[in-house]
Design an enzyme around this catalytic site. Structure first.
Site, PDB file in Angstrom:
ATOM      1  N   SER A 161       0.839  -1.250  -0.018  1.00 57.81           N
ATOM      2  CA  SER A 161      -0.014  -0.030   0.020  1.00 57.81           C
ATOM      3  C   SER A 161       0.875   1.379  -0.022  1.00 57.81           C
ATOM      4  CB  SER A 161      -0.840   0.057   1.339  1.00 57.81           C
ATOM      5  OG  SER A 161      -0.223   0.225   2.395  1.00 57.81           O
ATOM      6  N   GLY A 162       2.232   1.037   0.339  1.00 62.02           N
ATOM      7  CA  GLY A 162       3.021   2.178   0.399  1.00 62.02           C
ATOM      8  C   GLY A 162       3.260   2.556   1.866  1.00 62.02           C
ATOM      9  N   GLY A 163       2.543   1.732   2.629  1.00 60.64           N
ATOM     10  CA  GLY A 163       2.731   1.829   4.059  1.00 60.64           C
ATOM     11  C   GLY A 163       3.838   1.104   4.738  1.00 60.64           C
ATOM     12  N   CYS A 202     -14.238  -4.112   1.299  1.00 59.67           N
ATOM     13  CA  CYS A 202     -13.244  -4.096   0.437  1.00 59.67           C
ATOM     14  C   CYS A 202     -12.194  -5.371   0.464  1.00 59.67           C
ATOM     15  CB  CYS A 202     -12.320  -2.789   0.767  1.00 59.67           C
ATOM     16  SG  CYS A 202     -10.875  -2.489  -0.376  1.00 59.67           S
ATOM     17  N   CYS A 225     -10.827   4.633   2.647  1.00 65.52           N
ATOM     18  CA  CYS A 225      -9.741   5.029   1.637  1.00 65.52           C
ATOM     19  C   CYS A 225     -10.037   5.995   0.654  1.00 65.52           C
ATOM     20  CB  CYS A 225      -9.369   3.588   1.082  1.00 65.52           C
ATOM     21  SG  CYS A 225     -10.613   2.665   0.096  1.00 65.52           S
TER      22      CYS A 225
END
Length: 358
Positions: free
Chosen positions: A10-12, A99, A196
């Site tokens: 996710s980029g996290g 989701c 999100c």
């Protein structure tokens, strides 16, 4: 050949460390960045571009390949349309639950299998085990403050069996420390919060783009009008902020809370005091049930349940169990049980499944 695992990145920091740990374990790791929302690419609210750049930077440090996959069409069809329909009906849905079931462990899983993966992995704080019959079980994470099993209760055996959760036993501070030690550029990146596709924007302003205002009366349970609401879909049971009805003449100074919605008359029922009787209930009914084991739990046993993510487990018992209807009775009154939210059942550390509160 090494066993391939596709990691949802996710980029996290959580998914980044998950990918690192799996590579250390000897897997052939491929990172996939899921883009689930297209409508706000050119606004300050959408962080997808920066998140993908963070994924690329992490992949460079880890020495793994990474690809981007666009699931925006699937997200709108399977998640966002449901989100709007529930709000339009006066309920308060949890899109993160849907989701996970429809995108992260369905569309993403299908894509990963097509890429030759035997497993998928995410940075969720949950564990996985096996019961006496060999079925996969979803377990709470060791870090109780980060446990995310509540959001994954709709998974099936087919979705859970190929899933890996490398952070199951790690506390969040240790995850950040691992990221720092190996030089990940997102080691100190702030955790994402909220829904999100809404990001940091005002929730009501976002919803107004799709569900126009429909003002009506705010009334006390005895029918006294104390204010005006902007549309029942903008409020949720137990809400305190944003009502704009403080300082009523001849009223006590306790804060106001949303206690009920009357869709037939477009009326928002409000009460004063956190402990008002209309905010507490001993029972609930839920539908759209999902049991992770594939079979319903034994109604004769004692369980605990959560009716919202950050809630402390509440002791309960099943009073009626049908093919798609569940009735629960709690030992103590529960506050602001909200239609549209999820009730999730636990047997000790095992997340059994649950349903949508009616």
């Amino acid at each position: 050949m090494k066993t391939r695992v596709v990691v949802g990145m996710s980029g996290g920091v959580d998914s980044a460390v998950a990918a690192y740990l799996l590579k250390q374990q000897g897997f052939d790791v491929l990172g996939v960045f899921m883009k689930n929302w297209d409508d706000d690419d050119n606004t300050d609210h959408c962080t997808a571009r920066q998140d993908f750049l963070d994924v690329l930077a992490v992949a460079d440090v880890l020495g793994i390949e990474v690809e981007a996959v666009n699931f925006a069409a699937e997200y709108k069809e399977r998640v966002f349309s449901y989100f709007l329909a529930e709000y339009r009906a006066g309920r308060t849905p949890n899109p993160d639950v849907l989701c996970n079931a429809e995108i992260k462990f369905k569309a993403f899983l299908d894509d990963a299998i097509a890429r030759g993966a035997e497993y998928i992995a995410t940075g969720h704080y949950v564990g996985k085990g096996t019961d006496a019959t060999g079925r996969a079980t979803l377990l709470r994470a060791t870090d109780a403050n980060k446990d995310q099993s509540y959001f994954l209760y709709r998974l099936s055996q087919a979705q859970l069996t190929p899933a890996l959760f490398p952070l199951a036993t790690l506390p969040k501070p240790e995850v950040r420390e691992i990221a720092r030690k190996i030089g990940l550029p997102n080691a100190a990146k702030k955790d994402s919060t909220g829904i999100c596709f809404i990001g940091e924007r005002n929730f009501r302003e976002f919803l107004e783009r799709y569900l126009p205002r429909d003002p009506g009366d705010m009334q006390t349970p005895d029918g006294r009008v104390v204010g005006r609401h902007q549309g029942l879909m903008y409020y949720t049971l137990g809400q305190r902020q944003g009502l704009g009805i403080g300082g009523q003449k001849d009223a006590n100074d306790e804060p106001w809370f949303v206690a009920a919605k009357d869709m037939a008359t477009n009326t928002l029922v409000v009460v004063q005091g956190h402990d008002h009787p209309l905010l507490k209930r001993l029972t609930l009914v839920a539908g759209q049930l999902n049991w992770i084991a594939g079979t319903a739990p034994d109604p004769g046993k004692a369980y605990t349940a959560k009716t919202r993510y950050r809630q402390t487990d509440a002791a309960c018992r099943i009073t009626r169990l049908g093919t798609d209807t569940l009735e629960l009775a709690f030992d103590t009154p529960q506050w602001a049980i909200t239609p549209g939210q999820s009730v999730v059942l636990y047997d000790g550390e095992i997340c059994l499944g649950g349903g949508i509160i009616c």
